[in-house]
Scaffold this active site. Sequence first.
Site, PDB file in Angstrom:
ATOM      1  N   ILE A   1      40.022  50.337  42.210  1.00 14.46           N
ATOM      2  CA  ILE A   1      39.710  50.438  40.835  1.00 14.46           C
ATOM      3  C   ILE A   1      40.861  50.849  40.023  1.00 14.46           C
ATOM      4  O   ILE A   1      41.414  51.891  40.192  1.00 14.46           O
ATOM      5  CB  ILE A   1      38.336  51.224  40.681  1.00 14.46           C
TER       6      ILE A   1
ATOM      7  N   LEU B   1      33.149  47.950  35.595  1.00 10.21           N
ATOM      8  CA  LEU B   1      33.248  47.228  36.875  1.00 10.21           C
ATOM      9  C   LEU B   1      32.896  45.838  36.770  1.00 10.21           C
ATOM     10  O   LEU B   1      31.411  45.753  36.607  1.00 10.21           O
ATOM     11  CB  LEU B   1      32.984  47.895  38.160  1.00 10.21           C
ATOM     12  N   ASP B   2      33.490  44.685  37.159  1.00 10.22           N
ATOM     13  CA  ASP B   2      32.956  43.340  36.907  1.00 10.22           C
ATOM     14  C   ASP B   2      32.040  42.899  35.887  1.00 10.22           C
ATOM     15  O   ASP B   2      31.336  42.181  36.113  1.00 10.22           O
ATOM     16  CB  ASP B   2      32.156  43.127  38.387  1.00 10.22           C
TER      17      ASP B   2
ATOM     18  N   SER C   1      33.299  33.673  39.376  1.00 12.86           N
ATOM     19  CA  SER C   1      33.643  33.711  38.016  1.00 12.86           C
ATOM     20  C   SER C   1      34.830  34.630  37.908  1.00 12.86           C
ATOM     21  O   SER C   1      35.280  35.426  38.541  1.00 12.86           O
ATOM     22  CB  SER C   1      32.505  35.142  37.370  1.00 12.86           C
TER      23      SER C   1
ATOM     24  N   HIS D   1      35.710  37.178  40.727  1.00 10.23           N
ATOM     25  CA  HIS D   1      34.617  37.873  41.442  1.00 10.23           C
ATOM     26  C   HIS D   1      33.874  36.806  42.385  1.00 10.23           C
ATOM     27  O   HIS D   1      33.445  35.864  41.688  1.00 10.23           O
ATOM     28  CB  HIS D   1      33.932  38.818  40.621  1.00 10.23           C
TER      29      HIS D   1
ATOM     30  N   ASN E   1      40.463  38.705  36.373  1.00  8.99           N
ATOM     31  CA  ASN E   1      39.775  39.038  37.742  1.00  8.99           C
ATOM     32  C   ASN E   1      39.001  38.053  38.109  1.00  8.99           C
ATOM     33  O   ASN E   1      38.379  37.274  37.298  1.00  8.99           O
ATOM     34  CB  ASN E   1      39.078  40.375  38.031  1.00  8.99           C
TER      35      ASN E   1
HETATM   36  C1  GRF Z   1      37.901  36.497  46.670  1.00  8.73           C
HETATM   37  O1  GRF Z   1      36.709  36.466  47.166  1.00  8.73           O
HETATM   38  C2  GRF Z   1      37.752  37.250  45.306  1.00  8.73           C
HETATM   39  O2  GRF Z   1      36.798  36.786  44.731  1.00  8.73           O
HETATM   40  C3  GRF Z   1      37.507  38.616  45.522  1.00  8.73           C
HETATM   41  O3  GRF Z   1      38.395  38.806  46.711  1.00  8.73           O
HETATM   42  C4  GRF Z   1      38.504  37.794  47.321  1.00  8.73           C
HETATM   43  C5  GRF Z   1      39.975  37.455  47.719  1.00  8.73           C
HETATM   44  O4  GRF Z   1      40.084  36.596  48.698  1.00  8.73           O
HETATM   45  N1  GRF Z   1      37.822  39.556  44.192  1.00  8.73           N
HETATM   46  P1  GRF Z   1      41.635  36.080  49.200  1.00  8.73           P
HETATM   47  O5  GRF Z   1      42.427  37.345  49.677  1.00  8.73           O
HETATM   48  O6  GRF Z   1      42.160  35.577  48.003  1.00  8.73           O
HETATM   49  O7  GRF Z   1      41.600  35.122  50.087  1.00  8.73           O
END
Ligand code: GRF
Length: 214
Positions: A93, A145-146, A137, A110, A108
């Site tokens: 975080i 957060l998110d 997303s 998610h 980011n």
């Molecule tokens: C992904 O699922 C992303 O949405 C989340 O963390 C994961 C990272 O995957 N925030 P990678 O390391 O890019 O394979």
Amino acid sequence: MPLAIAVLLSGNGSNLQAIMDAITQNKLDVVIKVVISDRLDAKGLERARNTGIPAVFIEPAKYLSREDFDEALSDILDEYQVSLIVLAGFMRILSDTFVTRNLGKLINIHPSLLPKYKGLNTHQRAIDAGESEHGASVHFVTPALDAGPMIIQSSVAIVSGESSEQLKQKIHKIEHIIYPKAIDMISKGRVELINERVFLDGLVLDEIKHNIEL
Ligand code: GRF
């Protein structure tokens, strides 16, 4: 001049790989100046090094507070003069100070259809809740957060009997399409964060436009 970006990650880095691949295939005109991780064993660091991209590990244990870690992070970002910070599986975080200082240049991805399923373990939670669809997303990061303003979302159907691992693989596939796409739109100046709202081509991006057909 292509947009200078940094990618921050803590693990595998398949999204980093998708961004690097899009650059190689001339689908994305940005330059990854540096990849930064809070985990020494992150495979993403190795992926960066193999491509000749500077890969930096910042050791959390060396810093007394979140703010101190984020200062060290800021120093590296300044050194590489990046204009966009791309969180791709960065599991730390960030302090409100860092986020606020970088509003509009921090994004980011998610693995859920935000605002549903913030936090961890989203795939299993979506299955357990009996959802018919799940997704990914891309959003601007704000201190909550998110919860920052949405740039792109995409969804997939949840098939009956599907495991969370299977669903995760499916979500990864769409992540690898929408993340380079979002970065492309930002790099072209098409997407901007103004007064906490996302603008696409000068117009406020509404909920419907967030969802893209893949
Ligand atoms: C992904 O699922 C992303 O949405 C989340 O963390 C994961 C990272 O995957 N925030 P990678 O390391 O890019 O394979």
